[in-house]
Scaffold this motif. Structure first.
Motif, mmCIF file in Angstrom:
data_model
loop_
_atom_site.group_PDB
_atom_site.id
_atom_site.type_symbol
_atom_site.label_atom_id
_atom_site.label_comp_id
_atom_site.label_asym_id
_atom_site.label_seq_id
_atom_site.Cartn_x
_atom_site.Cartn_y
_atom_site.Cartn_z
ATOM 1 N N ASP A 143 0.828 -1.206 0.000
ATOM 2 C CA ASP A 143 0.000 0.000 0.000
ATOM 3 C C ASP A 143 0.861 1.253 0.000
ATOM 4 O O ASP A 143 0.561 2.227 -0.706
ATOM 5 C CB ASP A 143 -0.938 0.005 1.206
ATOM 6 N N ALA A 144 1.935 1.217 0.779
ATOM 7 C CA ALA A 144 2.838 2.374 0.828
ATOM 8 C C ALA A 144 3.537 2.567 -0.512
ATOM 9 O O ALA A 144 3.746 3.710 -0.958
ATOM 10 C CB ALA A 144 3.853 2.207 1.945
ATOM 11 N N LEU A 145 3.894 1.477 -1.161
ATOM 12 C CA LEU A 145 4.508 1.581 -2.491
ATOM 13 C C LEU A 145 3.536 2.213 -3.478
ATOM 14 O O LEU A 145 3.919 3.072 -4.286
ATOM 15 C CB LEU A 145 4.942 0.201 -2.986
ATOM 16 N N LEU A 146 2.277 1.811 -3.422
ATOM 17 C CA LEU A 146 1.277 2.409 -4.307
ATOM 18 C C LEU A 146 1.087 3.889 -4.000
ATOM 19 O O LEU A 146 0.919 4.700 -4.916
ATOM 20 C CB LEU A 146 -0.052 1.663 -4.193
ATOM 21 N N ASP A 147 1.137 4.244 -2.719
ATOM 22 C CA ASP A 147 1.036 5.661 -2.345
ATOM 23 C C ASP A 147 2.162 6.459 -3.011
ATOM 24 O O ASP A 147 1.934 7.546 -3.563
ATOM 25 C CB ASP A 147 1.142 5.840 -0.832
ATOM 26 N N GLU A 148 3.360 5.906 -2.925
ATOM 27 C CA GLU A 148 4.527 6.606 -3.470
ATOM 28 C C GLU A 148 4.458 6.684 -4.994
ATOM 29 O O GLU A 148 4.767 7.721 -5.586
ATOM 30 C CB GLU A 148 5.803 5.891 -3.024
ATOM 31 N N ILE A 149 4.046 5.598 -5.624
ATOM 32 C CA ILE A 149 3.912 5.597 -7.081
ATOM 33 C C ILE A 149 2.873 6.617 -7.522
ATOM 34 O O ILE A 149 3.089 7.387 -8.464
ATOM 35 C CB ILE A 149 3.545 4.178 -7.570
ATOM 36 N N GLU A 150 1.749 6.640 -6.817
ATOM 37 C CA GLU A 150 0.683 7.583 -7.166
ATOM 38 C C GLU A 150 1.155 9.028 -7.023
ATOM 39 O O GLU A 150 0.813 9.899 -7.841
ATOM 40 C CB GLU A 150 -0.530 7.340 -6.268
ATOM 41 N N ARG A 151 1.988 9.275 -6.031
ATOM 42 C CA ARG A 151 2.456 10.634 -5.758
ATOM 43 C C ARG A 151 3.578 11.076 -6.702
ATOM 44 O O ARG A 151 3.604 12.221 -7.157
ATOM 45 C CB ARG A 151 2.952 10.712 -4.307
ATOM 46 N N SER A 184 -6.565 1.897 -11.169
ATOM 47 C CA SER A 184 -7.009 3.279 -11.013
ATOM 48 C C SER A 184 -5.837 4.254 -11.103
ATOM 49 O O SER A 184 -5.923 5.289 -11.767
ATOM 50 C CB SER A 184 -7.735 3.436 -9.677
ATOM 51 N N ILE A 185 -4.721 3.913 -10.441
ATOM 52 C CA ILE A 185 -3.536 4.770 -10.483
ATOM 53 C C ILE A 185 -3.013 4.875 -11.917
ATOM 54 O O ILE A 185 -2.667 5.957 -12.396
ATOM 55 C CB ILE A 185 -2.440 4.230 -9.548
ATOM 56 N N GLU A 188 -5.269 7.074 -13.914
ATOM 57 C CA GLU A 188 -5.178 8.465 -13.463
ATOM 58 C C GLU A 188 -3.913 9.144 -13.985
ATOM 59 O O GLU A 188 -3.959 10.279 -14.481
ATOM 60 C CB GLU A 188 -5.185 8.505 -11.930
ATOM 61 N N LEU A 189 -2.787 8.451 -13.906
ATOM 62 C CA LEU A 189 -1.502 9.062 -14.258
ATOM 63 C C LEU A 189 -1.212 9.034 -15.756
ATOM 64 O O LEU A 189 -0.483 9.887 -16.263
ATOM 65 C CB LEU A 189 -0.370 8.370 -13.495
ATOM 66 N N GLN A 190 -1.727 8.028 -16.467
ATOM 67 C CA GLN A 190 -1.530 7.910 -17.922
ATOM 68 C C GLN A 190 -0.053 7.801 -18.321
ATOM 69 O O GLN A 190 0.333 8.166 -19.432
ATOM 70 C CB GLN A 190 -2.178 9.085 -18.641
ATOM 71 N N VAL A 191 0.785 7.309 -17.415
ATOM 72 C CA VAL A 191 2.201 7.131 -17.737
ATOM 73 C C VAL A 191 2.364 6.010 -18.755
ATOM 74 O O VAL A 191 1.846 4.910 -18.570
ATOM 75 C CB VAL A 191 3.007 6.826 -16.452
ATOM 76 N N LEU A 192 3.047 6.293 -19.858
ATOM 77 C CA LEU A 192 3.321 5.355 -20.955
ATOM 78 C C LEU A 192 2.063 4.955 -21.733
ATOM 79 O O LEU A 192 2.086 3.990 -22.496
ATOM 80 C CB LEU A 192 4.048 4.097 -20.452
ATOM 81 N N ALA A 193 0.993 5.712 -21.577
ATOM 82 C CA ALA A 193 -0.249 5.389 -22.287
ATOM 83 C C ALA A 193 -0.063 5.459 -23.796
ATOM 84 O O ALA A 193 -0.708 4.723 -24.545
ATOM 85 C CB ALA A 193 -1.360 6.338 -21.856
ATOM 86 N N ASP A 194 0.829 6.340 -24.243
ATOM 87 C CA ASP A 194 1.050 6.513 -25.679
ATOM 88 C C ASP A 194 2.337 5.848 -26.159
ATOM 89 O O ASP A 194 2.820 6.141 -27.250
ATOM 90 C CB ASP A 194 1.096 8.009 -26.020
#
Length: 218
Positions: A143-151, A184-185, A188-194
């Protein structure tokens, strides 16, 4: 084999056309990697030769070094120093995958590297974290890793961002209870979507990657 003999064999593998293609990707060598691997197979494991080849600072020698070394014989400080040296992409990639991911020292080094200011160092920390997520998640606070990735992932430097994205995807793939949040993350972030993806290959965009791998497991 001596260092001079190994360097002579590497020089014989030089191909100007291969070098031109590699230099477009930031790699300063002209070797066919299949031929390099054949040379490494002939030499077999020789850690002292590997150390000497690495010390030359030359990319062909360092690539051969990474194929013939014994990862467990490197000390923590030695690994940290090697990672912090400027490296072309192929050397860095092989160092992470062929050395760091195969040494017990990674468990001690990974937490130190995760938040390093140097992109390739932090990227290595996240790459090792992705391996832990897959192979040995016990002790990780997912969960903490996901928090950091999201941030932080959206604005992370390129190599760190790539490894954080891999960690995000592996959490979603391997841990069903966290899959919805990982998806969801990613959305939301769309990293590497393209990111351009060849036909038949899976996109590195985390939601697509997660859903594709989960579908294969069904």
């Amino acid at each position: 084999m001596t260092v001079d003999e190994a360097l002579a064999e590497l020089a014989a593998l030089e191909d100007p056309k291969v070098r031109a293609a590699n230099e477009k990707r930031g790699d300063d060598h002209g070797m066919n990697l299949a031929k390099l691997r054949a040379l490494a197979t002939r030499i077999k494991t020789d850690h002292e030769l590997a150390r000497a080849l690495w010390a030359t600072g030359e990319t062909p020698a360092r690539l051969l070094s990474l194929l013939i070394c014994s990862p467990r014989l490197f000390a923590d400080a030695e690994l940290d120093g090697m990672l912090r040296e400027p490296q072309p992409p192929k050397v860095n990639d092989w160092f992470v995958n062929y050395v760091l991911k195969k040494t017990p020292a990674a468990d001690d080094l990974r937490p130190r590297w995760l938040h390093d200011d140097v992109d390739t160092v932090a990227a290595a920390g996240w790459a090792l974290t992705a391996v832990r997520v897959v192979k040995r998640p016990e002790g990780l606070d997912l969960d903490a890793l996901l928090d950091e990735i999201e941030r932080d992932m959206k604005n992370a430097p390129p190599r760190t961002q790539w490894s954080m994205n891999e960690t995000l995807a592996q959490i979603g793939i391997r841990h069903p209870q966290l899959r919805d949040r990982a998806l969801s993350i990613g959305h939301e972030l769309q990293v590497l979507a393209d990111y351009p993806t060849a036909p038949g290959c899976t996109s590195p965009f985390a939601p697509i990657w997660i859903e594709a791998m989960v579908a294969r497991q069904a």
